[in-house]
Design a protein around this motif. Structure first.
Motif, PDB file in Angstrom:
ATOM      1  N   LEU A   1       0.889  -1.045  -0.119  1.00  0.00           N
ATOM      2  CA  LEU A   1       0.045   0.009  -0.209  1.00  0.00           C
ATOM      3  C   LEU A   1       0.801   1.296   0.052  1.00  0.00           C
ATOM      4  O   LEU A   1       1.926   1.167   0.589  1.00  0.00           O
ATOM      5  N   PRO A   2       0.533   2.331  -0.602  1.00  0.00           N
ATOM      6  CA  PRO A   2      -0.575   2.586  -1.579  1.00  0.00           C
ATOM      7  C   PRO A   2      -0.312   2.012  -2.697  1.00  0.00           C
ATOM      8  O   PRO A   2       0.803   1.971  -3.248  1.00  0.00           O
ATOM      9  N   LEU A   3      -1.387   1.691  -3.587  1.00  0.00           N
ATOM     10  CA  LEU A   3      -1.116   1.318  -5.052  1.00  0.00           C
ATOM     11  C   LEU A   3      -2.426   1.688  -5.678  1.00  0.00           C
ATOM     12  O   LEU A   3      -3.376   0.858  -5.665  1.00  0.00           O
TER      13      LEU A   3
ATOM     14  N   GLN B   1      -9.870   3.460   6.296  1.00  0.00           N
ATOM     15  CA  GLN B   1      -9.996   2.063   5.924  1.00  0.00           C
ATOM     16  C   GLN B   1      -8.801   1.529   5.124  1.00  0.00           C
ATOM     17  O   GLN B   1      -8.406   2.341   4.258  1.00  0.00           O
ATOM     18  N   HIS B   2      -8.350   0.286   5.517  1.00  0.00           N
ATOM     19  CA  HIS B   2      -7.552  -0.491   4.557  1.00  0.00           C
ATOM     20  C   HIS B   2      -7.772  -0.387   3.088  1.00  0.00           C
ATOM     21  O   HIS B   2      -8.734  -1.019   2.903  1.00  0.00           O
ATOM     22  N   SER B   3      -7.196   0.362   2.383  1.00  0.00           N
ATOM     23  CA  SER B   3      -7.432   0.411   0.838  1.00  0.00           C
ATOM     24  C   SER B   3      -6.168   0.809   0.300  1.00  0.00           C
ATOM     25  O   SER B   3      -5.316   1.550   0.804  1.00  0.00           O
ATOM     26  N   ARG B   4      -5.890   0.198  -0.933  1.00  0.00           N
ATOM     27  CA  ARG B   4      -4.739   0.692  -1.745  1.00  0.00           C
ATOM     28  C   ARG B   4      -4.984   1.899  -2.624  1.00  0.00           C
ATOM     29  O   ARG B   4      -3.841   2.566  -2.774  1.00  0.00           O
ATOM     30  N   TRP B   5      -6.113   2.489  -2.656  1.00  0.00           N
ATOM     31  CA  TRP B   5      -6.272   3.837  -3.485  1.00  0.00           C
ATOM     32  C   TRP B   5      -7.253   4.858  -2.620  1.00  0.00           C
ATOM     33  O   TRP B   5      -6.839   5.925  -2.893  1.00  0.00           O
ATOM     34  N   TYR B   6      -7.695   4.476  -1.514  1.00  0.00           N
ATOM     35  CA  TYR B   6      -8.405   5.570  -0.516  1.00  0.00           C
ATOM     36  C   TYR B   6      -7.075   5.595   0.440  1.00  0.00           C
ATOM     37  O   TYR B   6      -7.402   5.711   1.842  1.00  0.00           O
ATOM     38  N   ALA B   7      -5.876   5.570   0.132  1.00  0.00           N
ATOM     39  CA  ALA B   7      -4.956   5.514   1.203  1.00  0.00           C
ATOM     40  C   ALA B   7      -4.229   6.986   1.525  1.00  0.00           C
ATOM     41  O   ALA B   7      -3.165   7.074   1.809  1.00  0.00           O
TER      42      ALA B   7
ATOM     43  N   ASP C   1      -6.883   2.558  11.502  1.00  0.00           N
ATOM     44  CA  ASP C   1      -5.504   2.565  10.921  1.00  0.00           C
ATOM     45  C   ASP C   1      -5.553   1.559   9.581  1.00  0.00           C
ATOM     46  O   ASP C   1      -6.099   0.613   9.594  1.00  0.00           O
ATOM     47  N   ILE C   2      -4.999   2.247   8.466  1.00  0.00           N
ATOM     48  CA  ILE C   2      -4.985   1.775   7.269  1.00  0.00           C
ATOM     49  C   ILE C   2      -4.359   0.333   7.243  1.00  0.00           C
ATOM     50  O   ILE C   2      -4.414  -0.525   6.410  1.00  0.00           O
ATOM     51  N   GLU C   3      -3.374   0.115   8.301  1.00  0.00           N
ATOM     52  CA  GLU C   3      -2.579  -1.206   8.562  1.00  0.00           C
ATOM     53  C   GLU C   3      -3.489  -2.083   9.027  1.00  0.00           C
ATOM     54  O   GLU C   3      -3.107  -3.445   8.678  1.00  0.00           O
ATOM     55  N   SER C   4      -4.611  -1.913   9.494  1.00  0.00           N
ATOM     56  CA  SER C   4      -5.053  -2.917  10.194  1.00  0.00           C
ATOM     57  C   SER C   4      -6.253  -3.509   9.246  1.00  0.00           C
ATOM     58  O   SER C   4      -7.531  -3.082   9.183  1.00  0.00           O
TER      59      SER C   4
ATOM     60  N   SER D   1      -7.344  -6.627   9.165  1.00  0.00           N
ATOM     61  CA  SER D   1      -8.341  -7.457   9.842  1.00  0.00           C
ATOM     62  C   SER D   1      -9.446  -6.849  10.530  1.00  0.00           C
ATOM     63  O   SER D   1     -10.472  -7.328  10.663  1.00  0.00           O
ATOM     64  N   THR D   2      -9.284  -5.504  10.945  1.00  0.00           N
ATOM     65  CA  THR D   2     -10.480  -4.695  11.673  1.00  0.00           C
ATOM     66  C   THR D   2     -11.001  -3.719  10.828  1.00  0.00           C
ATOM     67  O   THR D   2     -11.984  -3.146  11.177  1.00  0.00           O
ATOM     68  N   ASN D   3     -10.146  -3.316   9.887  1.00  0.00           N
ATOM     69  CA  ASN D   3     -10.540  -1.952   9.410  1.00  0.00           C
ATOM     70  C   ASN D   3     -10.453  -1.678   7.806  1.00  0.00           C
ATOM     71  O   ASN D   3     -10.085  -0.793   7.254  1.00  0.00           O
ATOM     72  N   GLU D   4     -10.929  -2.955   7.253  1.00  0.00           N
ATOM     73  CA  GLU D   4     -10.972  -2.894   5.741  1.00  0.00           C
ATOM     74  C   GLU D   4     -12.211  -2.355   5.124  1.00  0.00           C
ATOM     75  O   GLU D   4     -13.104  -2.139   6.062  1.00  0.00           O
ATOM     76  N   THR D   5     -12.385  -1.806   3.992  1.00  0.00           N
ATOM     77  CA  THR D   5     -13.671  -1.752   3.263  1.00  0.00           C
ATOM     78  C   THR D   5     -13.960  -2.962   2.492  1.00  0.00           C
ATOM     79  O   THR D   5     -13.227  -3.486   1.807  1.00  0.00           O
ATOM     80  N   ALA D   6     -15.110  -3.222   2.432  1.00  0.00           N
ATOM     81  CA  ALA D   6     -15.545  -4.291   1.266  1.00  0.00           C
ATOM     82  C   ALA D   6     -16.834  -4.338   0.846  1.00  0.00           C
ATOM     83  O   ALA D   6     -17.771  -3.732   1.422  1.00  0.00           O
ATOM     84  N   ILE D   7     -16.949  -4.508  -0.424  1.00  0.00           N
ATOM     85  CA  ILE D   7     -18.291  -4.602  -1.363  1.00  0.00           C
ATOM     86  C   ILE D   7     -19.336  -5.280  -0.378  1.00  0.00           C
ATOM     87  O   ILE D   7     -20.504  -4.654  -0.483  1.00  0.00           O
ATOM     88  N   ASN D   8     -19.050  -6.380   0.083  1.00  0.00           N
ATOM     89  CA  ASN D   8     -20.403  -6.956   0.647  1.00  0.00           C
ATOM     90  C   ASN D   8     -20.957  -6.345   2.076  1.00  0.00           C
ATOM     91  O   ASN D   8     -21.910  -6.400   2.391  1.00  0.00           O
ATOM     92  N   TRP D   9     -19.645  -5.701   2.673  1.00  0.00           N
ATOM     93  CA  TRP D   9     -20.409  -4.963   3.804  1.00  0.00           C
ATOM     94  C   TRP D   9     -21.030  -3.803   3.843  1.00  0.00           C
ATOM     95  O   TRP D   9     -21.857  -3.497   4.227  1.00  0.00           O
ATOM     96  N   ASN D  10     -20.517  -2.916   2.448  1.00  0.00           N
ATOM     97  CA  ASN D  10     -21.387  -1.906   2.336  1.00  0.00           C
ATOM     98  C   ASN D  10     -22.830  -2.265   1.448  1.00  0.00           C
ATOM     99  O   ASN D  10     -23.783  -1.376   1.872  1.00  0.00           O
ATOM    100  N   ALA D  11     -22.890  -3.327   1.094  1.00  0.00           N
ATOM    101  CA  ALA D  11     -24.258  -3.918   0.658  1.00  0.00           C
ATOM    102  C   ALA D  11     -25.105  -3.855   1.871  1.00  0.00           C
ATOM    103  O   ALA D  11     -26.369  -3.482   1.650  1.00  0.00           O
ATOM    104  N   ALA D  12     -24.710  -4.347   2.747  1.00  0.00           N
ATOM    105  CA  ALA D  12     -25.439  -4.463   4.090  1.00  0.00           C
ATOM    106  C   ALA D  12     -25.785  -3.260   4.648  1.00  0.00           C
ATOM    107  O   ALA D  12     -27.129  -2.851   4.932  1.00  0.00           O
ATOM    108  N   LEU D  13     -24.815  -2.237   4.755  1.00  0.00           N
ATOM    109  CA  LEU D  13     -25.321  -0.899   4.991  1.00  0.00           C
ATOM    110  C   LEU D  13     -26.256  -0.270   3.967  1.00  0.00           C
ATOM    111  O   LEU D  13     -27.216   0.403   4.479  1.00  0.00           O
TER     112      LEU D  13
END
Ligand code: 9MR
Length: 747
Positions: free
Chosen positions: A431-433, A669-675, A719-722, A724-736
């Protein structure tokens, strides 16, 4: 294990300063161990390896087969990052190691884990066939939290086996215990309560007796008052808490606060406007996750970027992707779709459950008593397809559906009709990329039954929902769904390899009964055909209690089937019983919520919060919301609405997990482009991005270094490094998105 940041480390390690190795000195009583899990009592994490090694615990040691024929020591590495060193402090570096055959001399290194990979200490012990113990001391020339302990085992002509144990780096200073800043002790939904909805808060206090509370409007005038309810020690936070119910207040406005025990909460609205906005933002999230298309800055100011994974260097591109070496003789055009999360992978099972989430949000708007299709209609999301006379939510979901269809094995090839499980980089990237800058080889991974049935289920669902807008697409989707169904029936137990986790997640799952049930249900609801009705009715899951602590997620898809059978009109015999089963499940989630002093419908076994717990909480809330849609009973509506409070700030950390919502919210949130946290030129995640949330297993080293020993809700760090606790994911946002839409629909 999960190796997110290894590839950058596999490069040359520069030997800049070799420090004195002295005979063993006695360790002082107050010395601190800097290495985590050096005894491999808890598996191999957080140790990582280069892609050519697989580490496993054997006889209590970490062992790995080292391939022959690499040029340099650093061509094969086992290491651990995030080691803290203090300048001028002396450390004792010790370990046990063996090599078979004997005579190999790996480099044992303490150095910098990032470019320029300085080496601060190195030793090259010649290993014997049996366990040898090696011990050295050195003084750190730097202060760093980015240190690394690494065993560079490459460079041999012939293959050999390396084992190690009791890795220790003793000395230095104890890490400062991490204390989250949790602000005022009155915990509220920092975004908004509905004027006619439930209004609850949680007070953290040492007090065990009832206390007075006051609700104040933005001018500071008290508009309601009452007394708290002591709730004792809450298992999910370990804190003594009390609850406040101010639901009797029906006023409207902005900037309210709640005062109790001498503390003033963060401000909140009593108004539904924020949920209208969240309904939109949670869906707008998907456009900036898109692969294979330029993100236009004019549509998302601050988020414009070049298209990712088209065939423009350094991308290898997704238009002619081969299988992993030796796995197939063809390439596929798998451009498009959404990136799964903070990585550049695209995974059919997670894409499938996410597409279902969006399609189901849309389908609910057609049938539910409070549904409002126009709120999801054309022109609502500001995407390139806006104003094409198709609801924007369908346009956005189609970006993924088209990708899912491309993952199907073509006719005439082995396993034709099955879907490849995933496509991602050969190696993990750092990260970032930006997506457009990813140089890695992309690879298709073997087809699985689950991926095939995800394709069947969502393509079948798409066939009925897109028919009014695009007949040809509906026909194509249904045909692909039927082909996939037949292929899955012919290959019912083809599961993903749980070890196939280099360069991407595994999404492995050893049970496809639920995916069969789900695909059959969607095919039945779309076609009405007896064959699928029979399959549904004979599935052992049709009458089973499928509503566990976690109602559904990417691996467990029986509940989506049950919810659709309960809500999408059909002539299914016994449909009333299906509907009753949803209400019954909702009652049990409500019981959990009522017993919980933070009011959430989630009580994981052993208080072990799971990876992506925020989405699991929201998915349980979806079941409660559907029970309201089915029965019209207000207790379900109120329970579903109340579940949002935890996500938006009524929690032990006193923060909202949705970026841009609430006065303190997840930003990194852990992301290679929202870094943004790593590169100020990059943005934070867009407003409306959900963070994964508390995860007791702390799989990433950063979380381990800060949160080890955490209780339930506290197992989270923004923190972006975490990852396992702080990623963003498409399935999670669908629930939101689903839940935001439901709440916005409640007047
Ligand atoms: O959300 C997934 C979680 O349920 C799993 O436990 C975890 C490990 O397999 O993987 C999570 O999904 C990640 C995926 O493997 C790779 N892209 C990022 C996903 C979110 O962290």
């Amino acid at each position: 294990m999960f190796r997110r940041r290894t590839s950058a480390l596999a490069v040359l390690i520069l030997a800049t300063a070799t420090l004195t190795a002295l005979p063993v000195a006695p360790a002082g009583a107050d010395e601190v161990e800097q290495v985590r899990n050096g005894t491999f009592d808890n598996g191999t994490a957080p140790w990582w390896t280069t892609g050519n090694l697989t580490a496993a615990v054997t006889g209590g040691q970490l062992c790995t087969d080292v391939p022959g024929g690499t040029a340099d020591a650093w061509d094969a590495i086992v290491g651990q990052n995030d080691i803290t060193l203090a300048k001028g402090e002396t450390y004792r570096f010790s370990f046990t190691a063996s090599g078979s055959p004997a005579g190999h001399a790996p480099r044992a290194v303490v150095g910098l884990s990032v470019d320029p990979y300085d080496t601060w200490f190195e030793a090259r012990p010649t290993l014997t066939g049996g366990d040898g113990t090696y011990s050295y001391t050195f003084t750190s020339p730097v202060d760093t939290a980015q240190g690394q302990v690494a065993f560079q085992v490459g460079g041999a002509t012939d293959a050999w086996r390396f084992c190690m144990d009791d890795i220790s780096l003793l000395g230095g200073v104890a890490p400062v215990p991490y204390e989250p800043d949790t602000g005022p002790r009155v915990r509220v939904n920092q975004v908004a309560y509905l004027p006619a909805g439930p209004k609850n808060a949680t007070l953290v206090t040492a007090s065990t007796g009832r206390l007075a509370w006051e609700l104040k409007n933005a001018r500071g005038s008290t508009v309601a008052r009452g007394r708290t309810v002591p709730r004792g020690v809450d298992a999910s936070s370990g804190q003594n808490v009390q609850t406040i119910d101010f639901g009797a207040y029906r006023g409207k406005g902005k900037g309210f606060t709640l005062v109790a025990d001498g503390e003033t909460s963060r401000p909140f609205d009593i108004d539904k406007g924020a949920y209208e906005q969240l309904r939109t933002d949670a869906l707008k999230y998907y456009y900036t996750q898109r692969s294979g298309i330029e993100i236009r800055d004019s549509l998302r100011p601050g988020y414009g970027r070049a298209a990712g994974h088209l065939d423009v260097a350094p991308n290898t591109g997704d238009s002619k992707v081969p299988c992993q070496p030796g796995r197939c003789d063809y390439t596929l055009d798998v451009t498009g779709g959404w990136y799964d999360a903070g990585d550049h992978g695209k995974y059919v099972v997670n894409g499938g459950i996410t597409a279902w989430g969006l399609l189901s949000e849309y389908e609910r708007s057609l049938y539910a008593r409070t549904g409002q299709p126009r709120t999801l209609g054309d022109g609502t999301l500001n995407i390139p397809e806006s104003r094409n006379k198709v609801p924007d939510i369908l346009d956005e979901a189609r970006w993924e559906l088209e990708f899912l269809l491309k993952m199907q094995v073509p006719a005439g090839k082995p396993l034709a009709g099955m879907a490849h499980h995933k496509i991602h980089d050969a190696q993990w990237t750092g990260l970032p990329l930006l997506p457009s800058k990813d140089p890695q080889q992309r690879e298709l991974h073997p087809p699985t039954t689950q991926a095939t049935l995800n394709l069947a289920a969502t393509a079948a669902q798409a066939a009925r929902l897109y028919r009014p807008y695009d007949r040809a697409f509906a026909d194509r989707a249904l045909k692909a769904a039927r082909t996939a169904w037949a292929a899955a029936e012919a290959h019912p137990t083809m599961y993903a390899d749980p070890g196939d986790g280099e360069g991407g997640g595994t999404y492995d799952d050893t049970n496809a009964t639920d995916e069969f049930y789900w695909a059959a249900a969607e095919l039945y609801l779309t076609t009405g055909e007896k064959k699928f009705a029979d399959y549904v009715q004979h599935s052992p899951l049709h009458t089973a209690d499928i509503f566990g602590n976690v109602a559904f997620d990417w691996a467990s898809t029986a509940v989506p089937a049950r919810l659709d059978l309960a809500t999408v009109p059909s002539r299914l015999p016994g449909r009333d019983a299906v509907r009753r089963s949803v209400a019954k499940a909702a009652d049990s989630y409500l019981a959990t919520l009522t017993a919980h002093p933070y009011g959430l419908p989630y009580a994981p076994a052993g208080n072990r919060y799971d990876w992506g717990s925020n989405s699991q909480i929201l998915n349980n809330a979806v079941v409660v919301a559907v029970a309201y849609d089915i029965t019209g009973k207000s207790r379900y509506r109120d329970g579903a609405v109340q579940s949002m409070d935890y996500i938006l700030g009524r929690n032990a950390l006193n923060q909202s997990y949705v970026t841009g919502y609430g006065s303190v919210s997840s930003q990194n949130q852990h992301s290679r482009w929202y870094a943004h946290e790593l590169d100020p030129a990059l943005p934070n995640p867009p407003h409306g991005t959900l963070a994964g949330g508390a995860n007791s297993a702390l799989q990433d080293p950063f979380a381990q270094s800060k949160l080890t020993g955490c209780v339930g809700q506290f197992c989270y760090i923004d923190d972006i490094e975490s990852w396992s606790t702080n990623e963003t994911a498409i399935n999670w946002n669908a629930a939101l998105a689903w839940m935001a839409s439901f709440v916005a629909d409640q007047g």
